[in-house]
Design a protein around this motif. Structure first.
Motif, short mmCIF file in Angstrom:
data_model
loop_
_atom_site.label_atom_id
_atom_site.label_comp_id
_atom_site.label_asym_id
_atom_site.label_seq_id
_atom_site.Cartn_x
_atom_site.Cartn_y
_atom_site.Cartn_z
N PHE A 72 39.72 78.14 95.18
CA PHE A 72 38.52 78.68 94.56
C PHE A 72 38.50 78.48 93.05
CE2 PHE A 72 38.71 81.16 98.55
CZ PHE A 72 37.45 80.84 99.04
N GLU A 73 39.68 78.53 92.41
CA GLU A 73 39.69 78.35 90.97
C GLU A 73 39.21 76.95 90.58
OE1 GLU A 73 44.11 79.03 92.07
OE2 GLU A 73 42.17 79.33 93.04
N LYS A 74 39.58 75.95 91.37
CA LYS A 74 39.12 74.58 91.11
C LYS A 74 37.61 74.48 91.28
CE LYS A 74 39.84 69.79 92.71
NZ LYS A 74 38.60 69.53 93.44
N PHE A 75 37.10 75.16 92.29
CA PHE A 75 35.67 75.11 92.56
C PHE A 75 34.88 75.79 91.43
CE2 PHE A 75 31.87 76.76 94.82
CZ PHE A 75 31.32 75.54 95.14
N ILE A 76 35.40 76.90 90.91
CA ILE A 76 34.73 77.59 89.81
C ILE A 76 34.66 76.70 88.57
CG2 ILE A 76 35.02 79.48 88.15
CD1 ILE A 76 35.98 81.22 90.49
N VAL A 77 35.77 76.04 88.24
CA VAL A 77 35.80 75.16 87.06
C VAL A 77 34.84 73.99 87.25
CG1 VAL A 77 37.23 73.74 85.56
CG2 VAL A 77 38.15 75.86 86.51
N GLU A 78 34.78 73.44 88.44
CA GLU A 78 33.84 72.34 88.71
C GLU A 78 32.40 72.78 88.49
OE1 GLU A 78 36.37 69.79 92.07
OE2 GLU A 78 34.94 71.33 92.71
N GLU A 79 32.07 74.00 88.92
CA GLU A 79 30.71 74.51 88.71
C GLU A 79 30.44 74.76 87.23
OE1 GLU A 79 28.15 74.95 91.02
OE2 GLU A 79 29.54 73.76 92.24
N LEU A 80 31.45 75.20 86.49
CA LEU A 80 31.29 75.37 85.04
C LEU A 80 30.98 74.04 84.35
CD1 LEU A 80 34.06 77.84 83.76
CD2 LEU A 80 31.59 78.10 83.51
N ILE A 81 31.68 72.99 84.78
CA ILE A 81 31.47 71.67 84.18
C ILE A 81 30.06 71.18 84.45
CG2 ILE A 81 32.19 69.24 84.32
CD1 ILE A 81 35.05 70.25 84.82
N LYS A 82 29.50 71.51 85.60
CA LYS A 82 28.12 71.10 85.92
C LYS A 82 27.11 71.71 84.96
CE LYS A 82 28.93 70.54 90.91
NZ LYS A 82 28.62 71.10 92.24
N GLN A 95 30.01 67.28 80.67
CA GLN A 95 30.10 66.93 82.08
C GLN A 95 31.06 65.78 82.36
OE1 GLN A 95 26.18 66.44 83.74
NE2 GLN A 95 25.72 68.62 83.60
N ASP A 96 31.60 65.15 81.31
CA ASP A 96 32.57 64.08 81.54
C ASP A 96 34.01 64.59 81.56
OD1 ASP A 96 32.67 64.72 78.88
OD2 ASP A 96 32.58 62.65 78.14
N VAL A 97 34.19 65.90 81.42
CA VAL A 97 35.53 66.50 81.50
C VAL A 97 36.04 66.40 82.93
CG1 VAL A 97 36.84 68.64 81.34
CG2 VAL A 97 35.17 68.07 79.58
N ARG A 98 37.31 66.01 83.10
CA ARG A 98 37.94 65.91 84.42
C ARG A 98 39.06 66.95 84.54
NH1 ARG A 98 40.82 61.62 84.65
NH2 ARG A 98 40.58 61.03 82.45
N PHE A 113 43.21 69.79 81.78
CA PHE A 113 42.02 68.95 81.62
C PHE A 113 42.37 67.57 81.06
CE2 PHE A 113 39.98 73.23 81.11
CZ PHE A 113 39.08 73.12 82.16
N SER A 114 41.42 66.67 81.20
CA SER A 114 41.50 65.38 80.52
C SER A 114 41.16 65.57 79.04
CB SER A 114 40.52 64.39 81.16
OG SER A 114 39.19 64.86 81.03
N ARG A 115 41.39 64.53 78.23
CA ARG A 115 41.18 64.65 76.78
C ARG A 115 39.73 64.94 76.42
NH1 ARG A 115 45.20 64.55 73.88
NH2 ARG A 115 43.83 64.84 72.09
N GLU A 116 38.81 64.64 77.30
CA GLU A 116 37.40 64.89 77.01
C GLU A 116 37.13 66.37 76.74
OE1 GLU A 116 37.53 61.00 79.12
OE2 GLU A 116 38.45 62.97 79.45
N TYR A 117 37.98 67.23 77.28
CA TYR A 117 37.77 68.68 77.08
C TYR A 117 37.86 69.04 75.61
CZ TYR A 117 38.48 73.73 77.35
OH TYR A 117 38.37 75.09 77.16
N ILE A 118 38.89 68.57 74.92
CA ILE A 118 39.10 68.94 73.52
C ILE A 118 38.32 68.04 72.57
CG2 ILE A 118 41.12 67.50 73.06
CD1 ILE A 118 40.62 71.20 72.03
#
Length: 290
Positions: A72-82, A95-98, A113-118
């Motif tokens: 569920f934690e992965k799913f929550i983060v995916e929805e946040l990225i959307k 939205q390009d954060v992985r 996260f991938s570097r796109e986050y920071i």
């Protein structure tokens, strides 16, 4: 004769033994080659709370979602990225954060996260604490998560605020959450205000799916531009809300004063819940006073 009989019995016994051995071996081979069928996960529908930015505060958005993902934690983060569905809110991640990995150990959720986050421009547009606790507060709604450790490619982030760098992992912070009193009428008022400001794209997105399928954006824009012109100089005098099991009806009385006295207009709107959000149903023109 006795020798023949003994030979016959012996051969029968040998045949039975051979047949049994072959059959038993085939059973072994078949069971060895058959792969176990993994259980098919059932879809789970639930409402999750996501926190997005608005005027240096966090606003909660309820989202009705269906998933087969048991993490569920992965799913929550995916929805946040959307990002938010409510257009008045601002996404806290691009939205390009992985998500490179995510796991919870002893009530601490490690999000890598991938570097796109920071490297996102969000860090220039929003306050650091808003970006951090958008994620932390969204994840700590899960009972088994008390803290969140944010990583980028496996490394801790060095924040410009040294206190944030030192106080990792992060605990929930409710004082950043803005209390909102969202009602059916406040949503309808937001819709009408968007029309007045000619934000037809925003107003159109507030319609339910059925209305958007019946009326295209261009037709909606033309219809609502006429509608809002007719309301010019009018003010909302009274409104009445009627709640039913499947909808909410709101009746509005507009008034304006002119040389002949007070002029009144009555309109009625219908709102429904769709995927955890309150949506506006675009009725026939005569029902809304067009």
């Amino acid at each position: 004769m006795k020798s023949f009989y003994r030979l016959y019995v012996f051969l029968v016994i040998v045949c039975i033994v051979i047949l049994f051995a072959v059959t038993f071996r085939q059973d072994i081979n078949i069971s060895d080659n058959v792969k176990p069928i993994p259980p098919v996960p059932e879809e789970i529908t639930s409402t999750i709370k996501l926190y997005f930015a608005n005027n240096n505060k966090l606003i909660m958005e309820n989202r009705l979602v269906t998933t087969k993902d048991m993490v569920f934690e992965k799913f929550i983060v995916e929805e946040l990225i959307k990002g938010p569905r409510n257009q008045t809110l601002i996404a806290t991640m691009s939205q390009d954060v992985r998500i490179l990995s995510i796991e919870t150990i002893e009530k601490i959720c490690y999000v890598n996260f991938s570097r796109e986050y920071i490297e996102s421009v969000k860090w220039d547009e929003l306050e650091e604490d808003i970006i951090i606790w958008s994620l932390v507060n969204s994840l700590t709604q899960l009972d088994y998560i008390q803290k969140v450790q944010i990583l980028v490619e496996g490394e801790k982030i060095v924040f410009s605020n040294s206190d944030f760098s030192k106080n990792q992992p992060f605990s929930r912070k409710d004082d950043l959450i803005k209390e909102t009193n969202i009602t059916h009428f406040s949503i309808l008022k937001d819709f009408l205000d968007s029309l007045k400001m000619e934000r037809y794209d925003k107003a159109y997105s507030m319609l339910d799916k059925g209305s958007r399928m019946r009326v295209g954006f261009q037709e909606f824009r033309e219809m609502m531009s006429v509608y809002i012109k007719e309301l010019r100089d009018y003010e909302i005098g009274l409104f009445n809300t009627q709640k039913f099991s499947d909808r909410v009806n709101i009746s509005i009385k507009y008034f304006k004063n002119d040389s002949i006295g007070q002029v009144l207009i009555y309109q009625e709107w219908k709102l429904i819940e769709e995927n955890g959000e309150i949506k506006i149903v675009l009725e026939d023109k005569d029902k809304i006073g067009l």
